[in-house]
Design an enzyme around this catalytic site. Sequence first.
Site, PDB file in Angstrom:
ATOM      1  N   CYS A  19       0.872  -1.175   0.000  1.00 18.87           N
ATOM      2  CA  CYS A  19       0.000   0.000   0.000  1.00 18.87           C
ATOM      3  C   CYS A  19       0.913   1.230   0.000  1.00 18.87           C
ATOM      4  O   CYS A  19       2.129   1.096   0.002  1.00 18.87           O
ATOM      5  CB  CYS A  19      -0.997  -0.007   1.153  1.00 18.87           C
ATOM      6  SG  CYS A  19      -0.304   0.169   2.798  1.00 18.87           S
ATOM      7  N   CYS A  93      -1.997   1.455  -4.208  1.00 16.30           N
ATOM      8  CA  CYS A  93      -0.724   2.084  -4.587  1.00 16.30           C
ATOM      9  C   CYS A  93      -0.659   2.371  -6.075  1.00 16.30           C
ATOM     10  O   CYS A  93       0.342   2.882  -6.562  1.00 16.30           O
ATOM     11  CB  CYS A  93       0.466   1.253  -4.129  1.00 16.30           C
ATOM     12  SG  CYS A  93       0.592  -0.361  -4.886  1.00 16.30           S
ATOM     13  N   CYS A  97       3.615   0.184  -8.035  1.00 17.97           N
ATOM     14  CA  CYS A  97       4.126  -1.171  -7.860  1.00 17.97           C
ATOM     15  C   CYS A  97       4.674  -1.674  -9.185  1.00 17.97           C
ATOM     16  O   CYS A  97       3.959  -1.675 -10.196  1.00 17.97           O
ATOM     17  CB  CYS A  97       3.009  -2.081  -7.366  1.00 17.97           C
ATOM     18  SG  CYS A  97       3.601  -3.730  -6.934  1.00 17.97           S
TER      19      CYS A  97
END
Length: 145
Positions: A19, A93, A97
Site C-alpha cells: 500500500c 498504490c 508497484c
Amino acid sequence: MSTPAVPSVPSAPSVLFVCVHNAGRSQMAAAFLVHLGQDRVLVRSAGSAPAGAVNPAVVEAMREVGIDISAETPEVLTVEAVQGSDVVITMGCGDACPYLPGKRYLDWSLADPAGQGVDVVRPIRDEIERRVRGLLADLAVEVTV
C-alpha cells in the site's frame, strides 16, 4: 513486516502486500497472513511512500484481535521484494508497484485507514482478515488458528 516470516516448507508460497504508506492495510494483511498461515507462507509488506510509523489506530485494532504489530516499521517497496514474491497484493498504490511477468497480482480495493480512529479501522481490519483467509484457501494453506 520488517523481516519476512521464513516458511518451514521450501515450496511455501510467498506473498507481498503493498500500500502507499505501509502503515495500515498492508501491515494488517501481513500480520493476519503470518498469524493464520503460521510458517507455511513467506510474508512481506511494503509501501511506495512509507510512513514513519504504523498507524496507532491500526495497532490498536489489531491488538483487539490478539495480534501485536506495535514493533513493525513501514518498509520501502523494492523491485527485489516483488521479484521474491509469488503473489503481489496491492491496496491503493496504483502504478507505483513494479509489474513483473510471471507474478500473480491482485488488487484489493479497501478504504484507507490513514487519519482514522479505531472505530473506522475495525471494519477495514475485518475485511482484510476475510480476504486473507480466502487467499490462504486459494493457496491451499491450512488455517489452524
